[in-house]
Design a protein around this motif. Structure first.
Motif, PDB file in Angstrom:
ATOM      1  N   THR A   1     -14.924  -1.421  -1.112  1.00 55.10           N
ATOM      2  CA  THR A   1     -15.995  -0.428  -1.021  1.00 55.10           C
ATOM      3  C   THR A   1     -15.382   0.958  -1.183  1.00 55.10           C
ATOM      4  N   ALA A   2     -16.211   1.918  -1.583  1.00 54.74           N
ATOM      5  CA  ALA A   2     -15.767   3.306  -1.697  1.00 54.74           C
ATOM      6  C   ALA A   2     -16.985   4.196  -1.547  1.00 54.74           C
ATOM      7  N   GLY A   3     -16.797   5.336  -0.918  1.00 59.49           N
ATOM      8  CA  GLY A   3     -17.943   6.213  -0.728  1.00 59.49           C
ATOM      9  C   GLY A   3     -17.541   7.638  -0.415  1.00 59.49           C
ATOM     10  N   MET A   4     -18.503   8.534  -0.617  1.00 57.30           N
ATOM     11  CA  MET A   4     -18.336   9.947  -0.319  1.00 57.30           C
ATOM     12  C   MET A   4     -19.356  10.324   0.759  1.00 57.30           C
ATOM     13  N   LEU A   5     -18.915  11.100   1.753  1.00 53.34           N
ATOM     14  CA  LEU A   5     -19.735  11.391   2.922  1.00 53.34           C
ATOM     15  C   LEU A   5     -19.862  12.896   3.159  1.00 53.34           C
ATOM     16  N   ALA A   6     -20.855  13.246   3.946  1.00 46.67           N
ATOM     17  CA  ALA A   6     -21.001  14.598   4.508  1.00 46.67           C
ATOM     18  C   ALA A   6     -20.927  15.687   3.446  1.00 46.67           C
ATOM     19  N   GLY A   7     -21.698  15.528   2.390  1.00 41.65           N
ATOM     20  CA  GLY A   7     -21.744  16.554   1.362  1.00 41.65           C
ATOM     21  C   GLY A   7     -20.449  16.724   0.607  1.00 41.65           C
ATOM     22  N   GLY A   8     -19.621  15.673   0.575  1.00 40.96           N
ATOM     23  CA  GLY A   8     -18.347  15.734  -0.126  1.00 40.96           C
ATOM     24  C   GLY A   8     -17.179  16.106   0.763  1.00 40.96           C
ATOM     25  N   ARG A   9     -17.398  16.165   2.063  1.00 38.11           N
ATOM     26  CA  ARG A   9     -16.325  16.559   2.983  1.00 38.11           C
ATOM     27  C   ARG A   9     -15.368  15.414   3.318  1.00 38.11           C
ATOM     28  N   ARG A  10     -15.871  14.177   3.263  1.00 35.24           N
ATOM     29  CA  ARG A  10     -15.030  13.028   3.626  1.00 35.24           C
ATOM     30  C   ARG A  10     -15.254  11.914   2.603  1.00 35.24           C
ATOM     31  N   MET A  11     -14.216  11.071   2.424  1.00 37.05           N
ATOM     32  CA  MET A  11     -14.342   9.939   1.510  1.00 37.05           C
ATOM     33  C   MET A  11     -13.494   8.790   2.022  1.00 37.05           C
ATOM     34  N   TRP A  12     -13.764   7.602   1.493  1.00 39.20           N
ATOM     35  CA  TRP A  12     -12.940   6.444   1.825  1.00 39.20           C
ATOM     36  C   TRP A  12     -12.884   5.492   0.636  1.00 39.20           C
ATOM     37  N   ILE A  13     -11.838   4.688   0.622  1.00 38.38           N
ATOM     38  CA  ILE A  13     -11.739   3.517  -0.252  1.00 38.38           C
ATOM     39  C   ILE A  13     -11.194   2.386   0.609  1.00 38.38           C
ATOM     40  N   MET A  14     -11.947   1.310   0.705  1.00 37.31           N
ATOM     41  CA  MET A  14     -11.521   0.185   1.545  1.00 37.31           C
ATOM     42  C   MET A  14     -10.993  -0.944   0.670  1.00 37.31           C
ATOM     43  N   THR A  15      -9.867  -1.522   1.067  1.00 36.26           N
ATOM     44  CA  THR A  15      -9.228  -2.576   0.270  1.00 36.26           C
ATOM     45  C   THR A  15      -8.965  -3.815   1.117  1.00 36.26           C
ATOM     46  N   THR A  16      -8.766  -4.936   0.429  1.00 37.98           N
ATOM     47  CA  THR A  16      -8.265  -6.157   1.060  1.00 37.98           C
ATOM     48  C   THR A  16      -7.356  -6.861   0.064  1.00 37.98           C
ATOM     49  N   ALA A  17      -6.611  -7.842   0.562  1.00 31.92           N
ATOM     50  CA  ALA A  17      -5.897  -8.729  -0.339  1.00 31.92           C
ATOM     51  C   ALA A  17      -6.926  -9.592  -1.058  1.00 31.92           C
ATOM     52  N   PRO A  18      -6.709  -9.909  -2.334  1.00 30.37           N
ATOM     53  CA  PRO A  18      -7.731 -10.621  -3.106  1.00 30.37           C
ATOM     54  C   PRO A  18      -8.097 -11.998  -2.555  1.00 30.37           C
ATOM     55  N   ASP A  19      -7.096 -12.769  -2.132  1.00 31.93           N
ATOM     56  CA  ASP A  19      -7.371 -14.117  -1.627  1.00 31.93           C
ATOM     57  C   ASP A  19      -6.710 -14.372  -0.289  1.00 31.93           C
ATOM     58  N   GLY A  20      -6.243 -13.321   0.362  1.00 30.76           N
ATOM     59  CA  GLY A  20      -5.514 -13.498   1.605  1.00 30.76           C
ATOM     60  C   GLY A  20      -4.064 -13.836   1.322  1.00 30.76           C
ATOM     61  N   PHE A  21      -3.218 -13.541   2.268  1.00 29.62           N
ATOM     62  CA  PHE A  21      -1.807 -13.872   2.149  1.00 29.62           C
ATOM     63  C   PHE A  21      -1.511 -15.030   3.070  1.00 29.62           C
ATOM     64  N   VAL A  22      -0.902 -16.066   2.534  1.00 29.00           N
ATOM     65  CA  VAL A  22      -0.577 -17.238   3.327  1.00 29.00           C
ATOM     66  C   VAL A  22       0.927 -17.405   3.356  1.00 29.00           C
ATOM     67  N   ILE A  23       1.486 -17.450   4.564  1.00 30.74           N
ATOM     68  CA  ILE A  23       2.907 -17.682   4.740  1.00 30.74           C
ATOM     69  C   ILE A  23       3.064 -19.040   5.384  1.00 30.74           C
ATOM     70  N   GLY A  24       3.949 -19.859   4.825  1.00 27.83           N
ATOM     71  CA  GLY A  24       4.113 -21.199   5.364  1.00 27.83           C
ATOM     72  C   GLY A  24       2.930 -22.066   4.981  1.00 27.83           C
ATOM     73  N   ASP A  25       2.591 -23.019   5.839  1.00 30.68           N
ATOM     74  CA  ASP A  25       1.536 -23.968   5.522  1.00 30.68           C
ATOM     75  C   ASP A  25       0.155 -23.473   5.908  1.00 30.68           C
ATOM     76  N   SER A  26       0.076 -22.662   6.972  1.00 23.59           N
ATOM     77  CA  SER A  26      -1.264 -22.373   7.488  1.00 23.59           C
ATOM     78  C   SER A  26      -1.451 -20.962   7.999  1.00 23.59           C
ATOM     79  N   ASP A  27      -0.408 -20.140   8.000  1.00 21.98           N
ATOM     80  CA  ASP A  27      -0.518 -18.808   8.561  1.00 21.98           C
ATOM     81  C   ASP A  27      -1.168 -17.869   7.555  1.00 21.98           C
ATOM     82  N   GLU A  28      -2.397 -17.485   7.783  1.00 19.25           N
ATOM     83  CA  GLU A  28      -3.073 -16.566   6.860  1.00 19.25           C
ATOM     84  C   GLU A  28      -3.191 -15.207   7.511  1.00 19.25           C
ATOM     85  N   HIS A  29      -2.822 -14.175   6.759  1.00 21.05           N
ATOM     86  CA  HIS A  29      -2.878 -12.802   7.254  1.00 21.05           C
ATOM     87  C   HIS A  29      -3.725 -12.001   6.275  1.00 21.05           C
ATOM     88  N   MET A  30      -4.899 -11.586   6.694  1.00 24.20           N
ATOM     89  CA  MET A  30      -5.767 -10.824   5.793  1.00 24.20           C
ATOM     90  C   MET A  30      -6.593  -9.845   6.606  1.00 24.20           C
TER      91      MET A  30
END
Length: 374
Positions: free
Chosen positions: A112-141
């Motif tokens: 997601t991405a957006g501009m707020l408060a008349g252009g005073r604040r903005m954000w871009i939100m990111t995630t890993a595309p499919d999650g990161f898996v370490i080992g057999d079952s440890d998912e970190h996302m």
């Protein structure tokens, strides 16, 4: 309105990926991909913000620059905030470029991405595309939200968390969560040298992300390598003594850097304070217990009880209970980014992971050395 999203000419400056659901009260623009080409086509993101001086009227009726502060104005000349003379504007286009480069190098995806408060604040939100898996079952996302402001309410910063940002309320919640849970990745003040810090931060994040990807690959191999009780105990002891509870006396590297004869200080290195010795014993007992728990847990899931990855897991469990950042500020930013991938304390977890890998190579150089070597 609570969302405080910028709207102009019937268009709201908020973008989200089509499969992820609707925006705030059905506002915003559903797109298949969020990138610089999409955001910079929106005047709310593309418009330049600049500083202009304040003027004061003198007694003779003429005007002069105040010399104390500047106004921060948008492309239309609307004043967004008052700022000090040292305040440095960091454009929305620069934020977008930074995030896009990080996404390209690391595999993160803008959500997601957006501009707020008349252009005073903005954000871009990111995630890993499919999650990161370490080992057999440890998912970190987790989400990682990049934010910036032109009114002094935010530095150029990034926080990890579990909140999907779609409006001003969720952005504030994300910042509050990040401060409370200490999930800050970086926070760079709007000062004259901020672009140097931005560049170093980007380099640190990319470097650490490449390390994480390598950890992901190697962990799959580690999960297939048997570990004897002798090797496990040896690695756990080394991890406790060298990384988890190091002696505060002069280290081996310190002595090498100073050119001190190692053989001449053997007695000195044995002088370990009683409190350190006791903490090491307690931590080693905990490590052995967690190692046994990891074995039992794996035995129930996979019928495997003694692989090298489980040894790292036992050490990782300890690190989450203690530890501290080391290194300069730019290195710390990279490690904080890794924290969002590894669940905290990335610096020590990486050291421990490398120790397990090195020990496995030493134990099985012919069979596994070519798979684990960097």
């Amino acid at each position: 309105m609570a969302h405080n999203l910028v709207s102009a000419n019937g268009k709201t400056a908020f973008y989200y990926l089509r499969p992820d659901g609707e925006g705030w009260h059905k506002l915003g623009n559903a797109v298949d991909k969020i990138d610089a080409s999409v955001l910079m086509a929106d005047p709310s993101f593309a418009g330049l913000v600049r500083k202009v001086p304040y003027y004061i009227r003198l007694s003779d009726g003429t005007y002069a620059v105040s010399g104390y502060a500047n106004a921060v104005v948008d492309a239309k000349g609307t004043e967004l905030a008052s700022a000090s003379l040292d305040y440095e504007v960091f454009q929305a286009a620069e934020v977008i470029s930074f995030v896009e480069e990080v996404c390209f190098e690391t595999g993160l995806q803008m959500k997601t991405a957006g501009m707020l408060a008349g252009g005073r604040r903005m954000w871009i939100m990111t995630t890993a595309p499919d999650g990161f898996v370490i080992g057999d079952s440890d998912e970190h996302m987790k989400y990682i939200g990049f934010m910036n402001s032109h009114d002094g309410t935010l530095n150029f910063c990034a926080y990890g968390g579990c909140i999907r940002i779609v409006c001003e309320n969720t952005l504030n919640m994300s910042v509050e969560y990040g401060e409370r849970k200490k999930t800050s990745v970086f926070s760079i003040r709007h000062t004259r040298n901020m672009r140097d810090s931005v560049l170093e931060t980007k380099i640190a994040i990319v470097k650490m992300m490449k390390k994480f990807k390598r950890m992901q690959e190697v962990s799959q191999a580690l999960s297939t390598f048997p570990v004897s009780d002798y090797l496990a105990t040896s690695v756990l002891k080394s991890a406790v003594n060298d990384i988890l509870v190091p002696n505060k006396n002069l280290t081996k590297k310190d002595r090498e850097d100073l050119g001190i004869d190692l053989d001449a200080v053997i007695d000195y290195t044995m002088q370990i304070p009683e409190r350190v010795r006791e903490k090491r014993e307690t931590t080693l007992d905990l490590a052995l217990t967690l190692w046994e728990e990891e074995q039992n847990r794996s035995a129930k899931r996979y019928k495997e009880t003694d692989n090298a990855y489980l040894l790292y897991q036992a050490l990782s469990d300890i690190v989450e209970r203690t530890g501290a950042y080391r290194g300069n500020e730019d290195e710390q930013r990279g490690k904080r980014f890794m924290d969002q991938m590894l669940g905290g304390r990335a610096d020590q977890k990486i050291e421990l992971f490398d120790m397990v890998v090195d020990s496995t190579i030493a134990q099985y150089p012919a069979q596994y050395g070519h798979l684990l070597a960097a």
